[in-house]
Write a protein that holds these residues in place. Structure first.
Motif, PDB file in Angstrom:
ATOM      1  N   LEU A   6      31.234  28.540  25.311  1.00  0.00           N
ATOM      2  CA  LEU A   6      31.925  28.019  24.453  1.00  0.00           C
ATOM      3  C   LEU A   6      30.589  27.017  24.271  1.00  0.00           C
ATOM      4  O   LEU A   6      30.089  26.068  25.273  1.00  0.00           O
ATOM      5  CB  LEU A   6      33.399  27.069  25.043  1.00  0.00           C
ATOM      6  CG  LEU A   6      34.544  28.459  25.167  1.00  0.00           C
ATOM      7  CD1 LEU A   6      36.082  27.462  25.491  1.00  0.00           C
ATOM      8  CD2 LEU A   6      34.789  28.998  23.527  1.00  0.00           C
ATOM      9  N   SER A   8      31.061  22.848  22.823  1.00  0.00           N
ATOM     10  CA  SER A   8      32.660  22.132  21.936  1.00  0.00           C
ATOM     11  C   SER A   8      31.701  20.593  21.519  1.00  0.00           C
ATOM     12  O   SER A   8      30.913  20.543  21.503  1.00  0.00           O
ATOM     13  CB  SER A   8      33.175  21.132  23.587  1.00  0.00           C
ATOM     14  OG  SER A   8      33.700  22.201  24.054  1.00  0.00           O
ATOM     15  N   GLU A  22      36.066  23.068  19.270  1.00  0.00           N
ATOM     16  CA  GLU A  22      35.100  24.154  20.598  1.00  0.00           C
ATOM     17  C   GLU A  22      34.350  25.227  19.436  1.00  0.00           C
ATOM     18  O   GLU A  22      35.413  25.916  18.267  1.00  0.00           O
ATOM     19  CB  GLU A  22      35.857  24.551  21.564  1.00  0.00           C
ATOM     20  CG  GLU A  22      36.083  23.421  22.593  1.00  0.00           C
ATOM     21  CD  GLU A  22      36.830  24.317  23.811  1.00  0.00           C
ATOM     22  OE1 GLU A  22      36.922  23.715  25.057  1.00  0.00           O
ATOM     23  OE2 GLU A  22      37.721  25.769  23.746  1.00  0.00           O
ATOM     24  N   TYR A  23      33.912  25.955  19.934  1.00  0.00           N
ATOM     25  CA  TYR A  23      32.705  26.944  18.808  1.00  0.00           C
ATOM     26  C   TYR A  23      32.343  28.163  19.926  1.00  0.00           C
ATOM     27  O   TYR A  23      32.140  27.755  21.073  1.00  0.00           O
ATOM     28  CB  TYR A  23      31.690  26.882  18.630  1.00  0.00           C
ATOM     29  CG  TYR A  23      32.298  25.818  16.923  1.00  0.00           C
ATOM     30  CD1 TYR A  23      32.352  26.236  15.794  1.00  0.00           C
ATOM     31  CD2 TYR A  23      31.817  24.633  17.111  1.00  0.00           C
ATOM     32  CE1 TYR A  23      32.583  25.706  14.912  1.00  0.00           C
ATOM     33  CE2 TYR A  23      32.532  23.372  16.457  1.00  0.00           C
ATOM     34  CZ  TYR A  23      32.429  23.862  15.249  1.00  0.00           C
ATOM     35  OH  TYR A  23      33.023  23.066  14.315  1.00  0.00           O
ATOM     36  N   THR A  24      33.238  29.440  20.110  1.00  0.00           N
ATOM     37  CA  THR A  24      32.792  30.378  20.434  1.00  0.00           C
ATOM     38  C   THR A  24      31.883  30.406  20.055  1.00  0.00           C
ATOM     39  O   THR A  24      30.823  30.672  19.686  1.00  0.00           O
ATOM     40  CB  THR A  24      33.437  31.951  20.851  1.00  0.00           C
ATOM     41  OG1 THR A  24      33.386  32.765  19.195  1.00  0.00           O
ATOM     42  CG2 THR A  24      35.387  31.626  20.282  1.00  0.00           C
ATOM     43  N   SER A  59      47.267  31.135  16.680  1.00  0.00           N
ATOM     44  CA  SER A  59      46.224  31.136  15.982  1.00  0.00           C
ATOM     45  C   SER A  59      45.822  30.875  14.340  1.00  0.00           C
ATOM     46  O   SER A  59      47.150  30.903  14.641  1.00  0.00           O
ATOM     47  CB  SER A  59      45.873  32.898  15.968  1.00  0.00           C
ATOM     48  OG  SER A  59      44.705  32.906  17.319  1.00  0.00           O
ATOM     49  N   ALA A  73      40.693  30.067  13.701  1.00  0.00           N
ATOM     50  CA  ALA A  73      40.360  29.050  14.866  1.00  0.00           C
ATOM     51  C   ALA A  73      41.691  28.966  15.821  1.00  0.00           C
ATOM     52  O   ALA A  73      42.796  29.675  15.302  1.00  0.00           O
ATOM     53  CB  ALA A  73      40.606  27.590  14.785  1.00  0.00           C
ATOM     54  N   TRP A  76      44.799  24.562  20.793  1.00  0.00           N
ATOM     55  CA  TRP A  76      45.427  24.598  22.404  1.00  0.00           C
ATOM     56  C   TRP A  76      45.450  23.281  22.302  1.00  0.00           C
ATOM     57  O   TRP A  76      44.729  22.180  22.060  1.00  0.00           O
ATOM     58  CB  TRP A  76      44.863  24.358  23.168  1.00  0.00           C
ATOM     59  CG  TRP A  76      44.017  26.357  23.755  1.00  0.00           C
ATOM     60  CD1 TRP A  76      42.550  27.057  22.471  1.00  0.00           C
ATOM     61  CD2 TRP A  76      44.303  27.168  23.624  1.00  0.00           C
ATOM     62  NE1 TRP A  76      43.233  28.341  22.777  1.00  0.00           N
ATOM     63  CE2 TRP A  76      44.241  28.194  23.012  1.00  0.00           C
ATOM     64  CE3 TRP A  76      46.103  27.037  24.660  1.00  0.00           C
ATOM     65  CZ2 TRP A  76      44.719  29.943  23.715  1.00  0.00           C
ATOM     66  CZ3 TRP A  76      46.130  28.818  25.064  1.00  0.00           C
ATOM     67  CH2 TRP A  76      45.565  30.350  24.743  1.00  0.00           C
ATOM     68  N   VAL A  83      42.685  20.860  21.245  1.00  0.00           N
ATOM     69  CA  VAL A  83      41.204  21.598  21.306  1.00  0.00           C
ATOM     70  C   VAL A  83      41.387  22.645  20.375  1.00  0.00           C
ATOM     71  O   VAL A  83      42.335  23.167  20.165  1.00  0.00           O
ATOM     72  CB  VAL A  83      41.416  21.691  22.549  1.00  0.00           C
ATOM     73  CG1 VAL A  83      40.014  22.835  22.841  1.00  0.00           C
ATOM     74  CG2 VAL A  83      41.096  21.298  23.813  1.00  0.00           C
ATOM     75  N   ARG A  85      39.619  25.563  18.421  1.00  0.00           N
ATOM     76  CA  ARG A  85      38.890  26.345  19.060  1.00  0.00           C
ATOM     77  C   ARG A  85      38.568  27.272  18.078  1.00  0.00           C
ATOM     78  O   ARG A  85      39.066  28.348  17.649  1.00  0.00           O
ATOM     79  CB  ARG A  85      39.182  27.803  20.256  1.00  0.00           C
ATOM     80  CG  ARG A  85      38.271  28.791  20.359  1.00  0.00           C
ATOM     81  CD  ARG A  85      38.049  29.328  21.761  1.00  0.00           C
ATOM     82  NE  ARG A  85      38.427  28.268  22.919  1.00  0.00           N
ATOM     83  CZ  ARG A  85      39.183  28.280  23.929  1.00  0.00           C
ATOM     84  NH1 ARG A  85      39.698  29.527  24.655  1.00  0.00           N
ATOM     85  NH2 ARG A  85      38.410  27.537  25.267  1.00  0.00           N
ATOM     86  N   ILE A  87      37.092  30.756  16.229  1.00  0.00           N
ATOM     87  CA  ILE A  87      36.642  31.617  16.528  1.00  0.00           C
ATOM     88  C   ILE A  87      35.686  32.267  16.174  1.00  0.00           C
ATOM     89  O   ILE A  87      34.975  32.850  16.642  1.00  0.00           O
ATOM     90  CB  ILE A  87      38.266  32.801  16.698  1.00  0.00           C
ATOM     91  CG1 ILE A  87      39.068  32.216  17.456  1.00  0.00           C
ATOM     92  CG2 ILE A  87      37.897  34.143  17.242  1.00  0.00           C
ATOM     93  CD1 ILE A  87      40.607  32.496  17.890  1.00  0.00           C
TER      94      ILE A  87
END
Length: 104
Positions: A6, A8, A22-24, A59, A73, A76, A83, A85, A87
């Motif tokens: 990840l 961030s 956050e980026y996977t 999601s 995304a 959370w 957050v 995230r 995806i």
């Protein structure tokens, strides 16, 4: 040394809420492959942040019709921190939504 899965960055917003994008690794690879600046997707998260109605861990699909970019995304929420995230990133304003993911 293992590479983190990840990346961030803080998402500035005009609200008093704290939020992080956050980026996977997959999302980072897709932005690079599709020549989309990460600042574009961070801006999309910032603009769409107030419209996110997804439950914790759910999601959602965020679409920008103007620039023709979409992202999948999840959100959370923990204490006073949200957050988002990211995806994956898609270079289309009409992505296929096979699973009926909520769309913003």
């Amino acid at each position: 040394m293992k590479m983190s899965k990840l990346q961030s960055c803080c998402v500035p917003n005009d609200q008093s809420e704290d939020s992080i994008a956050e980026y996977t690794i997959h999302a980072i690879n897709q932005t690079n492959y599709r020549s989309i600046y990460q600042s574009v997707t961070t801006n999309m998260v910032d603009r769409g942040y107030r419209k996110i109605t997804a439950e914790n861990g759910e999601s959602f699909l965020l679409i920008d019709d103007v620039i023709g970019v979409s992202l999948v995304a999840s959100i959370w929420r923990e204490n006073d921190l949200d957050v988002v995230r990211v995806i994956t990133v898609i270079d289309s304003k009409e992505p296929r939504n096979l699973y009926g993911t909520p769309t913003i």
